[in-house]
Design an enzyme around this catalytic site. Structure first.
Site, PDB file in Angstrom:
ATOM      1  N   GLU A 103     -46.412 -53.685   2.865  1.00 55.21           N
ATOM      2  CA  GLU A 103     -45.752 -54.952   2.562  1.00 55.21           C
ATOM      3  C   GLU A 103     -46.552 -56.064   3.215  1.00 55.21           C
ATOM      4  OE1 GLU A 103     -43.713 -52.666   4.319  1.00 55.21           O
ATOM      5  OE2 GLU A 103     -42.385 -51.937   2.750  1.00 55.21           O
ATOM      6  N   TYR A 115     -56.378 -57.011   0.472  1.00 53.89           N
ATOM      7  CA  TYR A 115     -55.786 -55.813  -0.113  1.00 53.89           C
ATOM      8  C   TYR A 115     -56.183 -55.659  -1.583  1.00 53.89           C
ATOM      9  CZ  TYR A 115     -53.007 -55.981   4.160  1.00 53.89           C
ATOM     10  OH  TYR A 115     -52.609 -56.034   5.469  1.00 53.89           O
TER      11      TYR A 115
END
Length: 146
Positions: A103, A115
């Protein structure tokens, strides 16, 4: 510079980084529990006996849930987060982890960029997941570790 597995002696330095990196930091005790837990896999980045970054995950069957990644102020924006993540992903694969999740705050554009560069894709949101300030989390997955 060396990347290695976390040791109990690293807890205090990691806690210091945790305090400067996160608005709701983990406690020393929580970090220590990660050192001794068999499901936890944490790596530290060390430069001349100083911990300058760390990253970790929980192994749950064949999945890894990335819990924390942080680089110490003064060492950020040098590609060290990328290096830590690549090493953590290699470590995950060596430990039979087939996919990863994490998250990230909606407003953390730098982390989102990292990411995505590593092949993570947005899979959903957790409304109001973060406090201080209250904010949604973007859930991301990387389905195949290569």
């Amino acid at each position: 510079m060396e990347i290695r597995k976390i040791l109990e002696k690293d807890v205090e330095q990691i806690y210091t980084i945790e305090l400067e990196a996160f608005s709701s930091p983990w406690t020393r005790e929580s970090i220590l529990m990660e050192v001794i837990s068999p499901r936890s896999h944490y790596l530290v980045m060390e430069n001349e006996d100083e911990i300058i970054g760390y990253a970790g995950l929980w192994k749950i069957f064949d999945e890894g849930h990335i819990t924390n990644i942080a680089v110490k102020k003064g060492f950020r924006n040098r590609g060290l987060g990328l290096l830590l993540m690549e090493q953590l992903m290699d470590h995950a694969k060596e430990n039979q982890i087939k996919k990863l999740t994490l998250e990230v705050r909606c407003s953390n554009f730098q982390a989102l960029k990292l990411y995505k560069k590593l092949g993570f894709a947005e899979a959903g949101r957790r409304k109001g997941f973060y406090d201080l300030p209250k904010e949604d989390a973007i859930i991301m997955w990387k389905e195949q570790l290569k």
